[in-house]
Design a protein around this motif. Structure first.
Motif, short mmCIF file in Angstrom:
data_model
loop_
_atom_site.label_atom_id
_atom_site.label_comp_id
_atom_site.label_asym_id
_atom_site.label_seq_id
_atom_site.Cartn_x
_atom_site.Cartn_y
_atom_site.Cartn_z
N ALA A 1 0.75 -1.38 0.11
CA ALA A 1 0.20 0.03 -0.14
C ALA A 1 0.74 1.11 0.07
N ALA A 2 1.83 1.12 0.73
CA ALA A 2 2.96 2.47 0.88
C ALA A 2 3.68 2.55 -0.48
N LEU A 3 3.92 1.66 -1.27
CA LEU A 3 4.53 1.71 -2.57
C LEU A 3 3.58 2.15 -3.61
N GLY A 4 2.25 1.52 -3.33
CA GLY A 4 1.47 2.19 -4.28
C GLY A 4 0.86 3.85 -3.94
N ILE A 5 0.82 4.10 -2.66
CA ILE A 5 0.71 5.56 -2.63
C ILE A 5 1.86 6.54 -3.33
N LEU A 6 3.03 6.06 -3.30
CA LEU A 6 4.12 6.69 -3.84
C LEU A 6 4.12 6.70 -5.51
N VAL A 7 3.50 5.55 -5.82
CA VAL A 7 3.19 5.65 -7.33
C VAL A 7 2.23 6.56 -7.72
N GLY A 8 1.07 6.60 -6.77
CA GLY A 8 -0.05 7.64 -7.02
C GLY A 8 0.33 8.96 -7.21
N GLN A 9 1.41 9.39 -5.90
CA GLN A 9 2.01 10.82 -6.04
C GLN A 9 2.74 11.04 -7.26
N LYS A 10 3.35 10.21 -7.74
CA LYS A 10 4.19 10.54 -9.04
C LYS A 10 3.28 10.53 -10.17
N ALA A 11 2.16 9.80 -10.20
CA ALA A 11 1.17 9.88 -11.26
C ALA A 11 0.60 11.16 -11.51
N TYR A 12 0.16 11.66 -10.18
CA TYR A 12 -0.56 12.99 -9.91
C TYR A 12 0.38 13.97 -10.18
N ALA A 13 1.53 14.03 -9.73
CA ALA A 13 2.42 15.11 -10.08
C ALA A 13 2.55 15.14 -11.97
#
Length: 506
Positions: A203-215
């Motif tokens: 879940a933590a890794l998925g959140i990091l991926v989501g942050q980069k996709a958002y950026a």
């Protein structure tokens, strides 16, 4: 003689005898237990505490509790007042110079809200994943952390960038999906924290991926909302200032919620991400490309022999920024170890690290503020100047290792990385067509993160010799300038059709 009995006389201190004296129900009882009815026979063992002493202790406790409650209430009211004042200033700054009419102001405010949620997740994950790691394995753990930071980019560059370009006509929904996905994963991580389940790390890794996709998606949308009179560097700086405000508000709230429970910041972040999702859907429709235009662009992109290409201006800026990111990663990791072995200014190593971190933060804030004030300066030459200045600071630090040069290196690391990044974003937004802009940002983010990881790895592996470390950093930065200057800037790629708008000012 009167039949009315005289009032009971309280015994003197140390009077153990109650012989012959009777305590009336309404009299002054010196016992901690219930009232005694009837005569008392025999000695009373132990000290006798009166109600006045108990009342004094209870009253003191109530007064302390009341003072604490009032202090907490005043702190909460003060925090709310400061937050409202900051939010008001952010709203006014976001809508300045026509940004409110084009819809850019809403995107800026959405960026602040997203950073607010990310800050609470950062606090929760830091306390759960990182601070619990023992410090005797520092170098190995830091190296593992550097490797893990590349994992989100392994997904962003080859997969998410082209996917976002394919659905550029639904960019608002793409931004909302990145926020909603992070919210769902934050709730999963909160449950994993409580149950000590295995889903915390995915879940933590998925959140990091989501942050980069958002950026990536948010950066690609900025040129479509740019008003007249605002450069791309200034618009990106406003975005960063909004993110700084959101982080400054979200981090203390996350720390406070963490005192209640480790899962509370993550659950609060879930609701913040849901709000961000709603905010994203309500963005201006200008964020989205025209559906017909997007389909034509994708068909052209699929032609035989058509490859992903960018202009020379982007390549030059990317190479120069790679040097700045290398210096930033190197400085963080190298200083973290060398300042313990070679402290300067007679300061303790941990205190010195805190001071250098503050200098780097001030440099980053100065870079953001400077970018917000840029009006017509070209960002192309500014990046090369920043790399040259960073090389000079590193060379001076290699020759004279003292507190001033260490702080100058920390400040320049933050200033150069932040202003260089803002300038690079502006060049990509100016020179890259809308049909491949998300892909370009994804590749740019991956390249810069790789440079940061390489710099950090060099900082870990090098011997803890200040002159050697800073000399190598200066040499790498000088090489980055030469490497970037070898690229001859080509003209901006012509628009796909005559109806396509001209590139916005950088």
């Amino acid at each position: 003689m009167s039949d009315v009995p005289p009032p009971p006389r309280p015994p003197a201190d140390g009077d153990q005898s109650g012989g012959g004296s009777a305590r009336e129900p309404g009299g002054d009882s010196r016992s901690d237990g219930p009232p005694i009815h009837g005569p008392i026979h025999g000695p009373i063992h132990g000290p006798i505490h009166g109600p006045s002493q108990v009342d004094q202790v209870g009253g003191r406790a109530r007064r302390v509790a009341g003072v604490s409650a009032r202090a907490a209430r005043r702190a909460a009211v003060g925090t709310a007042r400061v937050t409202r004042a900051g939010a008001g200033r952010l709203h006014r700054a976001a809508e300045a110079k026509g940004a409110g009419q084009t819809g850019l102001a809403r995107l800026i405010e959405l960026n602040a809200f997203s950073a607010f949620a990310d800050a609470m997740v950062m606090v929760a994950l830091a306390g759960t994943l990182f601070f619990s790691v023992p410090s005797d394995e520092a170098r190995g753990n830091v190296a593992l952390y550097l490797a893990l930071t590349m994992a989100p980019f392994a997904v962003v560059a080859p997969l998410i960038g082209p996917f976002l370009d394919r659905f550029a006509h639904g960019r608002r929904w793409a931004i909302g999906i990145t926020a909603g996905t992070r919210g769902f994963l934050a709730w999963v991580a909160a449950d994993a924290v409580m149950d000590e389940g295995v889903w915390l790390y995915p879940a933590a890794l998925g959140i990091l991926v989501g942050q980069k996709a958002y950026a990536v998606t948010r950066a690609a949308a900025v040129p479509r909302l740019l008003p007249e009179g605002i450069t791309l560097v200034a618009a990106n700086s406003r975005m960063q200032l909004a993110a700084t405000f959101g982080t400054a508000v979200g981090a203390p709230i996350g720390l406070g919620l963490a005192q209640i429970g480790d899962d509370w910041p993550l659950r609060a972040a879930f609701f913040a991400y849901i709000g961000t999702t709603i905010f994203a859907v309500l963005l201006s429709k200008k964020v989205d490309s025209e559906a017909a235009e997007a389909r034509v662009q994708q068909l052209r992109q699929k032609k035989a022999g058509r490859r992903f290409r960018v202009g020379g201006t982007v390549v030059r800026a990317l190479r120069a920024n790679a040097g700045l990111r290398f210096f930033s990663g190197f400085m963080i990791m190298f200083f973290a170890f060398v300042l313990r072995e070679e402290p300067v200014g007679g300061l303790d190593g941990l205190v010195l690290l805190g001071i250098v971190a503050a200098a780097a933060w001030l440099g980053s804030a100065a870079g953001t503020s400077f970018g917000a004030l840029v009006k017509s300066r070209s960002p192309d030459g500014a990046i090369l100047v920043l790399v040259g200045l960073a090389a000079g600071v590193a060379l001076v630090g290699a020759i004279w290792w003292n507190l001033v040069t260490v702080l100058a290196a920390g400040f320049m690391g933050g200033f150069g990385q932040q202003l260089g990044r803002l300038s690079l974003d502006a060049i990509i937004q100016r020179d890259i067509p809308d049909r491949i802009r998300s892909n370009a940002f994804a590749r740019s983010e991956t390249s810069l993160q790789l440079a940061w990881v390489v710099g950090g790895g060099v900082g870990i592996l090098l011997p803890l010799l200040p002159a050697l470390g800073m000399g190598i950093a200066a040499a790498v930065l000088a090489f980055a300038v030469v490497w970037a200057m070898q690229v001859k800037p080509r003209a901006v790629e012509p628009p796909e059709s005559s109806a396509a708008p001209s590139p916005p000012p950088a």
